[in-house]
Write an enzyme that holds these catalytic residues in place. Structure first.
Site, short mmCIF file in Angstrom:
data_model
loop_
_atom_site.label_atom_id
_atom_site.label_comp_id
_atom_site.label_asym_id
_atom_site.label_seq_id
_atom_site.Cartn_x
_atom_site.Cartn_y
_atom_site.Cartn_z
N ASP A 1 -4.58 4.76 98.96
CA ASP A 1 -5.90 5.16 98.46
C ASP A 1 -6.51 4.03 97.65
O ASP A 1 -5.93 3.56 96.68
CB ASP A 1 -5.76 6.40 97.56
CG ASP A 1 -5.68 7.69 98.37
OD1 ASP A 1 -6.28 7.75 99.44
OD2 ASP A 1 -4.99 8.62 97.92
N ASP B 1 -0.60 -0.38 98.58
CA ASP B 1 -0.98 0.95 98.17
C ASP B 1 -1.95 1.47 99.23
O ASP B 1 -2.48 0.68 100.03
CB ASP B 1 -1.65 0.89 96.79
CG ASP B 1 -2.20 2.24 96.36
OD1 ASP B 1 -1.43 3.22 96.36
OD2 ASP B 1 -3.40 2.32 96.03
#
Length: 339
Positions: free
Chosen positions: A20, A18
């Site tokens: 952020d 991922d």
């Protein structure tokens, strides 16, 4: 993992990150992230990036990462915007009008699959696609509400309630989807991004016969999405989800491993498998009773976390665990559980 033995990364052919809260916060790399990705590349390991943020195209994400010093190619990036646009492109005839609620990147993805991005309900859109955009406002949601009531299908790129930032969590696309859902009295017809499994499943297919590890900071998107895709996961505590949320996690949001940060990929002392297996709690012991639960012993805070997860997930004690020793108090403080 108990502080010694094989590196976590050695068991996997592909690591899917991922972005952020894992690689960066808004526009700054998280400490250690640049070095971790560089090390993976230096070792010849496959890497991919999967993001629910629909405000950038894959090439823009790769450029952003490269500008931060993180090696990335556009073909390594999977976005919810591209996946949602592709879904509509497969279902709708070429040139069909689609009302876009989101950033310019989402409009570009819709156009790239041969559909016509529009902004108003009077353009007779056959579908509404909704993704995060910092400029999305009431007028955009109003047009979407009218279009859906007129019969347009409604696709959301993702439903993340918040976005991580240096000032704490900020409203994400899920908050705006919820506003539209409140106005319409129903939910989207389909949500494409995490925790839906497709982004991770697409990445995993690239690993062939090898195993895939998902690395994320959110239990409700990254970890649940990995579980739904049948993949192992590493929760890093550098973003949204914290230890109290982890202890309260339902079964579909429980990770395979937990680490403070990406150092856990390489250093067995910086990662732990959760929950702790019976009889192997790294020097810790958790006692439950009618008056709550208590951590006793000494050792790594991460091992204490594994022991706490075992009790929390199986017995559901109430309140914050107490410390039975000075070492336990230090561990609970490190885990953000100090009473």
């Amino acid at each position: 993992m108990n502080g010694g033995g094989e590196r976590l990364v050695d068991g996997y052919a592909l690591v899917v990150f991922d972005l952020d809260g894992v690689i960066y916060l808004i526009d700054r790399p998280i400490p250690g992230a640049v070095e971790a990705v560089a090390r993976l590349h230096d070792e010849g390991r496959a890497v991919a990036y999967a993001t629910n943020n629909a405000s950038r195209r894959a090439a823009d994400v790769a450029d952003l990462l490269t500008g931060m010093g993180v090696q990335a190619r556009p073909d390594e990036v999977l976005t919810s915007a591209a996946a949602a646009a592709q879904l509509l492109g497969e279902r709708l005839p070429a040139g069909a009008p689609v009302l876009v609620v989101g950033a310019e990147a989402l409009r570009s993805e819709v156009a790239a699959v041969g559909l016509k991005p529009v902004s108003r309900a009077e353009d007779s859109p056959v579908a509404v696609i909704q993704g995060y955009g910092p400029q999305v406002g009431w007028a955009d949601l109003a047009e979407a509400a009218v279009a859906v009531r007129q019969g347009a299908s409604w696709i959301a790129t993702n439903t993340d309630r918040t976005l991580p930032s240096g000032r704490g969590p900020l409203p994400g696309n899920g908050a705006l989807v919820a506003a539209l859902a409140t106005a319409l009295g129903r939910q989207p017809d389909e949500v494409v991004g995490k925790p839906a499994p497709e982004l991770f499943a697409t990445a995993a297919r690239r690993a062939g016969e090898g195993r895939t590890l998902v690395v994320g900071d959110r239990l409700d998107t990254d970890i649940e999405g990995a579980n739904r895709a049948g993949l192992d996961s590493l929760l890093v505590l550098t973003g949204v989800s914290d230890v109290p949320e982890l202890l309260a996690a339902p079964s579909d949001r429980r990770p395979t491993y937990v680490g403070w940060n990406l150092a856990g990929l390489f250093d067995p002392a910086e990662v732990v498998r959760v929950p702790a297996p019976a009889g192997d709690v790294g020097g810790w012991h958790v006692v439950t009773g009618t008056d709550g639960w208590e951590l006793a012993g000494a050792g790594r805070p991460l091992d204490a976390l594994a022991a706490l997860c075992a009790v929390a997930w199986w017995h559901r004690p109430t309140g914050v665990p107490r410390a039975a020793s000075a070492e336990a108090a230090q561990a609970l403080d490190a885990l953000g559980l100090a009473s």
